[in-house]
Design a protein around this motif. Structure first.
Motif, PDB file in Angstrom:
ATOM      1  N   THR A 126     -14.092  -3.581 -34.598  1.00 26.02           N
ATOM      2  CA  THR A 126     -13.600  -2.319 -34.048  1.00 26.02           C
ATOM      3  C   THR A 126     -14.388  -1.856 -32.826  1.00 26.02           C
ATOM      4  O   THR A 126     -14.811  -0.714 -32.741  1.00 26.02           O
ATOM      5  CB  THR A 126     -13.628  -1.224 -35.121  1.00 26.02           C
ATOM      6  N   SER A 127     -14.612  -2.742 -31.884  1.00 24.41           N
ATOM      7  CA  SER A 127     -15.177  -2.345 -30.598  1.00 24.41           C
ATOM      8  C   SER A 127     -14.004  -2.147 -29.639  1.00 24.41           C
ATOM      9  O   SER A 127     -12.848  -2.274 -30.027  1.00 24.41           O
ATOM     10  CB  SER A 127     -16.109  -3.445 -30.077  1.00 24.41           C
ATOM     11  N   TYR A 128     -14.284  -1.785 -28.399  1.00 19.92           N
ATOM     12  CA  TYR A 128     -13.215  -1.751 -27.401  1.00 19.92           C
ATOM     13  C   TYR A 128     -13.702  -2.443 -26.128  1.00 19.92           C
ATOM     14  O   TYR A 128     -14.669  -2.010 -25.540  1.00 19.92           O
ATOM     15  CB  TYR A 128     -12.777  -0.333 -27.064  1.00 19.92           C
ATOM     16  N   GLY A 130     -11.493  -4.981 -28.684  1.00 14.29           N
ATOM     17  CA  GLY A 130     -11.831  -5.546 -29.981  1.00 14.29           C
ATOM     18  C   GLY A 130     -12.239  -7.006 -29.872  1.00 14.29           C
ATOM     19  O   GLY A 130     -12.195  -7.596 -28.791  1.00 14.29           O
ATOM     20  N   GLN A 131     -12.636  -7.598 -30.973  1.00 15.89           N
ATOM     21  CA  GLN A 131     -13.020  -9.007 -31.019  1.00 15.89           C
ATOM     22  C   GLN A 131     -12.381  -9.655 -32.245  1.00 15.89           C
ATOM     23  O   GLN A 131     -12.475  -9.125 -33.351  1.00 15.89           O
ATOM     24  CB  GLN A 131     -14.534  -9.154 -31.075  1.00 15.89           C
TER      25      GLN A 131
END
Length: 204
Positions: A106-108, A110-111
């Protein structure tokens, strides 16, 4: 005798439970795959592609497009028109379908891990913008260096993995000179008013 029967019953129960959980025997566990559609806006040296959705957004204001970096799993294939496409032939600006296992950090952006990739349309080579270079800037040193290119007075930031080419050949940041005509490709998302450049092609 009673203990022996109890032991056999426990063993049989354990085997049956194992078969039920792991899907052994006639049961077959099918991994559910999630399909993602978007545009490849960046590639990195680790073999990952940044895919930005053209119709899905994050947040109620719908200003941030859904975007994620997809690494390529060991058994993944990349295809175009039904044929395998080598990684070196994948172009920024192409549209793609990606199948994943649904797991996303849940990064921006995403991965996630891509299980299958299908290139729908190849990039046309026009870029997202083009024009004459009116400025070239660099600030910082080593891994902290930041690079910028100005086209017709509009300043854009180059990311660490930005592709640089002169025609079809690899180029260096030092090859970009004021007065040259260039084409640029954007990451597809921005923070504030700053757009990030992921590919620069210097016209010969």
């Amino acid at each position: 005798m009673w203990r022996q029967r109890k032991y056999i019953t426990m063993v049989l129960s354990t085997i049956i439970l194992c078969l039920w959980i792991t899907g052994c025997g006639d049961r077959k566990v099918v991994e559910k795959q999630v399909e993602v559609n978007g545009k490849i806006t960046a590639l990195n040296e680790q073999g990952g592609m940044l895919v930005v959705s053209m119709d899905k957004f994050i947040g109620q204001d719908k200003k941030m497009p859904d975007a994620a970096w997809y690494s390529i799993s060991d058994n993944a294939t990349i295809k175009f028109n039904g044929k395998k496409l080598p990684w070196n032939d994948v172009q920024i600006g192409s549209t793609v379908k990606v199948w994943t296992d649904g797991m996303m950090l849940t990064s921006y952006p995403g991965q996630a891990t891509g299980l299958r990739f299908e290139i729908i349309t190849q990039d046309n080579g026009v870029g997202d913008a083009s024009g004459k270079v009116t400025g070239v800037f660099a600030a910082g040193e080593g891994v902290n260096v930041e690079r910028f290119i100005e086209i017709y007075g509009v300043k854009h930031k180059l990311l660490p993995f930005t592709q640089l080419k002169k025609g079809s050949e690899p180029a260096q940041f030092s090859d970009i000179i004021v007065g040259q005509q260039v084409k640029i490709w954007f990451a597809g998302y921005e923070f504030g008013t700053e757009k990030f450049v992921t590919k620069v092609v210097i016209d010969r």
